[in-house]
Design a protein around this motif. Structure first.
Motif, mmCIF file in Angstrom:
data_model
loop_
_atom_site.group_PDB
_atom_site.id
_atom_site.type_symbol
_atom_site.label_atom_id
_atom_site.label_comp_id
_atom_site.label_asym_id
_atom_site.label_seq_id
_atom_site.Cartn_x
_atom_site.Cartn_y
_atom_site.Cartn_z
ATOM 1 N N MET A 22 0.884 -1.200 0.103
ATOM 2 C CA MET A 22 0.149 0.006 -0.003
ATOM 3 C C MET A 22 0.678 1.214 0.134
ATOM 4 O O MET A 22 0.277 2.354 -0.544
ATOM 5 N N PRO A 23 2.032 1.100 0.652
ATOM 6 C CA PRO A 23 2.738 2.600 0.370
ATOM 7 C C PRO A 23 3.291 2.981 -0.930
ATOM 8 O O PRO A 23 3.304 4.051 -1.409
ATOM 9 N N ILE A 24 3.526 1.795 -1.645
ATOM 10 C CA ILE A 24 3.758 2.129 -3.127
ATOM 11 C C ILE A 24 2.442 2.499 -3.905
ATOM 12 O O ILE A 24 2.200 3.335 -4.703
ATOM 13 N N VAL A 25 1.272 1.606 -3.328
ATOM 14 C CA VAL A 25 -0.071 2.060 -4.175
ATOM 15 C C VAL A 25 -0.341 3.489 -3.864
ATOM 16 O O VAL A 25 -0.597 4.346 -4.763
ATOM 17 N N MET A 26 -0.128 3.839 -2.952
ATOM 18 C CA MET A 26 -0.631 5.493 -2.455
ATOM 19 C C MET A 26 0.348 6.597 -2.655
ATOM 20 O O MET A 26 0.031 7.794 -3.080
ATOM 21 N N PHE A 27 1.576 6.103 -2.721
ATOM 22 C CA PHE A 27 2.729 7.228 -2.632
ATOM 23 C C PHE A 27 3.842 7.183 -3.621
ATOM 24 O O PHE A 27 4.561 8.000 -3.904
ATOM 25 N N GLY A 28 3.697 5.862 -4.426
ATOM 26 C CA GLY A 28 4.617 5.592 -5.553
ATOM 27 C C GLY A 28 4.565 6.450 -6.696
ATOM 28 O O GLY A 28 3.367 6.903 -7.085
ATOM 29 N N THR A 29 5.464 6.840 -7.322
ATOM 30 C CA THR A 29 5.527 7.155 -8.831
ATOM 31 C C THR A 29 4.919 6.188 -9.690
ATOM 32 O O THR A 29 4.850 4.981 -9.410
ATOM 33 N N HIS A 30 4.999 6.572 -10.971
ATOM 34 C CA HIS A 30 4.248 5.584 -12.032
ATOM 35 C C HIS A 30 5.414 4.732 -12.285
ATOM 36 O O HIS A 30 5.040 3.514 -12.333
ATOM 37 N N GLU A 31 6.841 5.114 -12.276
ATOM 38 C CA GLU A 31 7.644 4.152 -12.543
ATOM 39 C C GLU A 31 7.758 3.250 -11.475
ATOM 40 O O GLU A 31 8.097 1.919 -11.588
ATOM 41 N N GLN A 32 7.548 3.351 -10.053
ATOM 42 C CA GLN A 32 7.630 2.644 -8.963
ATOM 43 C C GLN A 32 6.621 1.707 -8.931
ATOM 44 O O GLN A 32 6.816 0.331 -8.749
ATOM 45 N N LYS A 33 5.282 2.225 -9.267
ATOM 46 C CA LYS A 33 4.288 1.164 -9.195
ATOM 47 C C LYS A 33 4.593 -0.107 -10.363
ATOM 48 O O LYS A 33 4.232 -0.902 -10.284
ATOM 49 N N LYS A 34 4.805 0.619 -11.532
ATOM 50 C CA LYS A 34 5.023 -0.289 -12.701
ATOM 51 C C LYS A 34 6.051 -1.321 -12.419
ATOM 52 O O LYS A 34 5.864 -2.473 -12.743
ATOM 53 N N LYS A 35 7.048 -0.900 -11.684
ATOM 54 C CA LYS A 35 8.069 -1.956 -11.194
ATOM 55 C C LYS A 35 7.835 -2.797 -10.365
ATOM 56 O O LYS A 35 8.136 -3.975 -10.493
ATOM 57 N N TYR A 36 7.026 -2.676 -9.410
ATOM 58 C CA TYR A 36 7.006 -3.303 -7.957
ATOM 59 C C TYR A 36 5.526 -3.859 -7.913
ATOM 60 O O TYR A 36 5.346 -5.189 -7.477
ATOM 61 N N LEU A 37 4.538 -3.155 -8.206
ATOM 62 C CA LEU A 37 3.272 -3.570 -7.892
ATOM 63 C C LEU A 37 2.643 -4.866 -8.730
ATOM 64 O O LEU A 37 2.015 -5.883 -8.095
#
Length: 584
Positions: free
Chosen positions: A117-132
């Motif tokens: 959820m930290p990435i879901v709510m606060f991540g950048t597009h690149e971070q979300k694309k890489k990890y989620l």
């Protein structure tokens, strides 16, 4: 957002029963999600619980991946990043059903909740694309690293450092985190560290980073099948693009994630408590003493009834709050790049309700497993019976996601802080109540009147606290804790009663009558507890004539005709025994 009720506003007005969400409002899709999740837990997890508790190699990953195939890990993740993007009622249902799964509930919760959820709510597009996408399928396992050996409740005192490398490409992390769920198998850690020793910041850290290591598995009282280890950072290089959100604003990430985590833990508590009641009711029906099932004995009936009542009240609170969160999400535009932050701020509006759910839910769970053991008698103390494991597993719930003591402090201090900002008419409500008492114009009839009396008791006691200490009231934890309990029970009483009223208006059948009985018992048996707690608190806040006047006012608020709660509990126990489980 302006048309939605503010968090905590239930204390200052009336709520229409038709305006709250209850489990009776589940759609066909919600019911399907319930069946799917419950079926997965029953068929795939509980059947392998012994292997799980003994940490069979690879099993936890296998189960996480199976949950991922059903979409359970990605319920809160948008479809763009490989998730299911479910509504808040659906994710609440999943959390409840997962509650039956013992230590797997912690592993999956760490994966789908605080680990992603930290990435879901606060991540950048690149971070979300890489990890989620990997977190949704469990190809990657997530973990949340906040607690340290010297920083538990006081998270902002963390010592882990992050220093920018000379070339500006990395942050170099050094420090130790403790009691980290999923640490032994995590591929992705959400880590909190202080840049230059003072700017508390969140980072996404890959589990295979050089210099990152984990300690030995903790030998725990319960949740033995989950991995819990310390995590050590020795000159770990974290790319600057893995800084999460903003420098120095890690507390925004941490506290907003905890709000949602607390709420989901309450939902998980409901599922586990229902399991405890099911085990206890089944055993009580089967176990015979003096030639008859022990379910027929009065004191066993009382235990079964009280377990069911507390679960009903908690369930009512949880889904009422889930409805508030869902309505909030519907009112927000989360389509932009800052959509996650917008959602987090929306959820923060109900931080107070999240804390109330967490405290009440986990303490209901503690009660349910304890009475479950007692009903089993000597067998309840044997590891051959499932209730023994539930008893051990449940104990951590009152510590997770901020201890219940910390959450109790947060409830009145949040109210005071918001009142100071003008969000609540706190002082006006206190003065209005004082005027009504003085004029003798209070009329409190039936359960609805007792619900209002509970709110009035809170306001009377809060007023006395402010009169004595003013802003310094926040320094007196014993008073704050009692104020929290008054507010929590008022919310619990109202949630139970509103749900019963709604069910009666919409259905009117036997189940509606059962809900009404449960609400009546809880409300009538709780008013006395509120009165005692308020007396104890007022005596600590005043003396002499002032105290006498306050106690006289309290007595006026708590005049009521008691119901025959013994008979009502017998009816409730009969319904539970007939079904052999919680079927409300």
């Amino acid at each position: 957002m302006s048309s939605l009720p503010k968090g905590g506003s239930f204390l200052f007005g009336q709520t229409n029963p038709q305006d709250i969400f209850t489990p009776e409002d589940f759609t066909l899709e919600h019911k399907m999600i319930y069946r799917t999740t419950a079926g997965f837990i029953t068929d795939s997890v509980l059947t392998r619980m012994d292997e799980l508790e003994n940490k069979k190699e690879g099993l936890i990953n296998e189960l996480l991946e199976a949950a991922g195939e059903l979409g359970l890990n990605g319920a809160d993740i948008s479809e763009e990043y490989g998730g299911m993007e479910m509504d808040k009622i659906s994710t609440t249902i999943i959390a409840e059903c997962i509650g039956r799964a013992g230590s797997f509930a912690q592993t999956q919760g760490g994966q789908a909740g605080i680990g992603s959820m930290p990435i879901v709510m606060f991540g950048t597009h690149e971070q979300k694309k890489k990890y989620l996408p990997g977190l949704a399928t469990a190809e990657k396992v997530g973990a949340y690293a906040l607690t340290e050996p010297g920083a538990g409740s006081d998270a902002l005192s963390a010592k882990t450092r992050a220093d920018l490398s000379p070339d500006g490409k990395y942050y170099i992390l050094n420090g130790t985190k403790q009691f980290i769920t999923n640490a032994g198998m995590a591929d992705v850690f959400i880590v909190y560290a202080k840049i230059d020793g003072d700017k508390f910041t969140a980072f996404i850290v890959d589990g295979d980073s050089e210099g990152l290591s984990t300690g030995a598995e903790e030998h725990k009282m319960g949740i033995k099948g989950s991995s819990t280890r310390s995590v050590i950072f020795e000159d770990v290089k974290v790319p600057v693009e893995n800084l999460l959100f903003e420098i120095g604003r890690g507390h925004v990430v941490a506290f907003n994630i905890l709000n949602l985590g607390r709420f989901k833990l309450a939902a998980t508590s409901v599922g586990m408590a229902k399991f405890a009641l099911e085990l206890a009711a089944t055993y009580a029906n089967d176990r015979k003493q003096f030639g008859i099932p022990i379910a027929n004995f009065g004191l066993i009936k009382e235990k079964l009834a009280e377990m069911a009542i507390k679960i009903y009240v908690t369930e009512s609170m949880v889904y009422r709050t889930g409805g508030l969160l869902e309505n909030m999400m519907d009112s927000l535009d989360t389509s932009g790049n800052d959509g996650g932050l917008v959602a987090a701020k929306g959820i923060e509006e109900y931080a107070l309700e999240c804390s109330m759910n967490k405290v009440f839910g986990t303490e209901t769970l503690g009660y349910a497993v304890d009475e479950g053991v007692q009903i089993h008698g000597g067998y309840g103390f044997s590891s051959e019976y499932t209730i023994e494991r539930l008893y051990r597993d449940a104990r951590i719930y009152r510590i997770f996601e901020g201890t219940n003591e910390i959450n109790r402090i947060l409830i009145p201090t949040t109210l005071l802080r918001r009142a100071a900002k003008g969000d609540f008419p706190l002082q006006e409500a206190i003065e209005k109540l004082q005027g009504e008492i003085a004029a003798g114009s209070l009329v409190r009839k039936g359960e609805a009147g007792l619900v209002q009396a509970a709110k009035d008791i809170f306001l009377l006691t809060m007023g006395a606290g402010l009169q004595k200490y003013g802003k310094d009231l926040q320094k007196h934890q014993e008073i704050l804790g009692r104020l929290a309990d008054l507010a929590i029970r008022a919310f619990a009483m109202e949630s139970a009663w509103l749900r019963a009223q709604k069910a009666g208006a919409n259905d009117g059948g036997p189940k509606a009558k059962l809900k009404q009985n449960m609400a009546m018992v809880y409300i009538n048996s709780t008013v006395g507890l509120l009165e005692y707690s308020a007396k104890e608190t007022l005596t600590a806040l005043a003396e002499g004539e002032e105290l006498a006047s306050l106690l006289d006012n309290l007595q006026r608020l708590t005049k009521y005709t008691t119901r025959n709660t013994v008979a009502l509990r017998q009816e409730i126990a009969a319904a539970i025994s007939e079904d052999g489980k919680y079927a409300v």
